[in-house]
Design a protein around this motif. Structure first.
Motif, PDB file in Angstrom:
ATOM      1  N   LYS A  39     -47.203 -50.645  38.181  1.00 25.39           N
ATOM      2  CA  LYS A  39     -46.488 -49.168  38.114  1.00 25.39           C
ATOM      3  C   LYS A  39     -45.657 -48.890  39.655  1.00 25.39           C
ATOM      4  O   LYS A  39     -44.579 -48.544  39.559  1.00 25.39           O
ATOM      5  CB  LYS A  39     -47.241 -48.096  37.806  1.00 25.39           C
ATOM      6  N   ALA A  73     -41.552 -49.416  39.636  1.00 24.01           N
ATOM      7  CA  ALA A  73     -40.911 -48.139  40.348  1.00 24.01           C
ATOM      8  C   ALA A  73     -40.086 -48.330  41.773  1.00 24.01           C
ATOM      9  O   ALA A  73     -38.829 -47.920  41.904  1.00 24.01           O
ATOM     10  CB  ALA A  73     -41.692 -47.089  40.472  1.00 24.01           C
ATOM     11  N   GLU A 124     -45.605 -55.480  28.297  1.00 26.05           N
ATOM     12  CA  GLU A 124     -44.250 -56.035  27.834  1.00 26.05           C
ATOM     13  C   GLU A 124     -43.639 -56.837  29.023  1.00 26.05           C
ATOM     14  O   GLU A 124     -42.887 -57.725  28.945  1.00 26.05           O
ATOM     15  CB  GLU A 124     -43.157 -54.679  27.715  1.00 26.05           C
ATOM     16  N   PRO A 133     -35.937 -51.657  30.618  1.00 29.51           N
ATOM     17  CA  PRO A 133     -36.086 -49.942  30.838  1.00 29.51           C
ATOM     18  C   PRO A 133     -37.280 -49.597  31.810  1.00 29.51           C
ATOM     19  O   PRO A 133     -38.472 -50.303  31.835  1.00 29.51           O
ATOM     20  CB  PRO A 133     -36.361 -49.638  29.623  1.00 29.51           C
ATOM     21  N   GLY A 134     -37.248 -48.450  32.324  1.00 26.64           N
ATOM     22  CA  GLY A 134     -38.112 -47.842  33.168  1.00 26.64           C
ATOM     23  C   GLY A 134     -39.315 -47.700  32.582  1.00 26.64           C
ATOM     24  O   GLY A 134     -40.465 -47.436  33.116  1.00 26.64           O
ATOM     25  N   ASP A 135     -39.655 -47.321  31.282  1.00 20.07           N
ATOM     26  CA  ASP A 135     -40.702 -46.967  30.760  1.00 20.07           C
ATOM     27  C   ASP A 135     -41.544 -48.428  30.100  1.00 20.07           C
ATOM     28  O   ASP A 135     -42.357 -48.084  29.430  1.00 20.07           O
ATOM     29  CB  ASP A 135     -40.256 -46.039  29.547  1.00 20.07           C
ATOM     30  N   SER A 136     -41.262 -49.527  30.613  1.00 21.52           N
ATOM     31  CA  SER A 136     -41.720 -50.816  30.153  1.00 21.52           C
ATOM     32  C   SER A 136     -43.251 -50.683  30.449  1.00 21.52           C
ATOM     33  O   SER A 136     -43.403 -50.207  31.553  1.00 21.52           O
ATOM     34  CB  SER A 136     -40.920 -52.142  30.513  1.00 21.52           C
ATOM     35  N   THR A 137     -44.033 -51.493  29.699  1.00 19.93           N
ATOM     36  CA  THR A 137     -45.441 -51.344  30.001  1.00 19.93           C
ATOM     37  C   THR A 137     -45.699 -52.468  30.770  1.00 19.93           C
ATOM     38  O   THR A 137     -45.227 -53.557  30.650  1.00 19.93           O
ATOM     39  CB  THR A 137     -46.352 -51.450  28.816  1.00 19.93           C
ATOM     40  N   GLU A 193     -29.777 -47.926  31.239  1.00 19.30           N
ATOM     41  CA  GLU A 193     -29.044 -47.072  32.441  1.00 19.30           C
ATOM     42  C   GLU A 193     -27.904 -47.171  32.727  1.00 19.30           C
ATOM     43  O   GLU A 193     -27.252 -46.675  33.092  1.00 19.30           O
ATOM     44  CB  GLU A 193     -30.058 -47.032  33.490  1.00 19.30           C
TER      45      GLU A 193
END
Length: 91
Positions: A41, A45, A78, A71-75, A8
């Motif tokens: 989450k 966020a 991860e 990144p914002g979509d990390s689990t 980003e």
């Protein structure tokens, strides 16, 4: 302080925001340590939102980052591999 969110860009945060940033990071670390998916989450966020509220640096300006966030979509899985006992933000 300069924080990079992978994929980003970079944001500059005022030095007086470090305590608040660390508090949000601590919440994330607790959720990850507990395996709390919903808490992860929410707190991740919140951390990204906090950083994005700083001053976005132009993409053609590169600075050394004081912290690098995934990144914002990390689990959760991860994130578990990335977080040390101090969270993502050192200090």
């Amino acid at each position: 302080m300069i924080v990079r969110i992978m994929g980003e860009g970079q944001w500059r945060l005022a030095d007086d925001k470090l305590d608040q940033l660390n508090a949000v990071d601590t919440d994330l670390e607790k959720a990850v340590s507990a395996g709390d998916e919903a808490g992860f989450k929410t707190s991740f966020a919140a951390l990204l939102e906090f950083v994005r509220a700083g001053d976005k640096l132009p993409d053609d300006e590169l600075h050394d980052s004081d912290a690098i966030l995934p990144p914002g979509d990390s689990t959760l899985g991860e994130m578990r591999e990335l977080i040390s006992g101090d969270g993502l933000i050192a200090g």
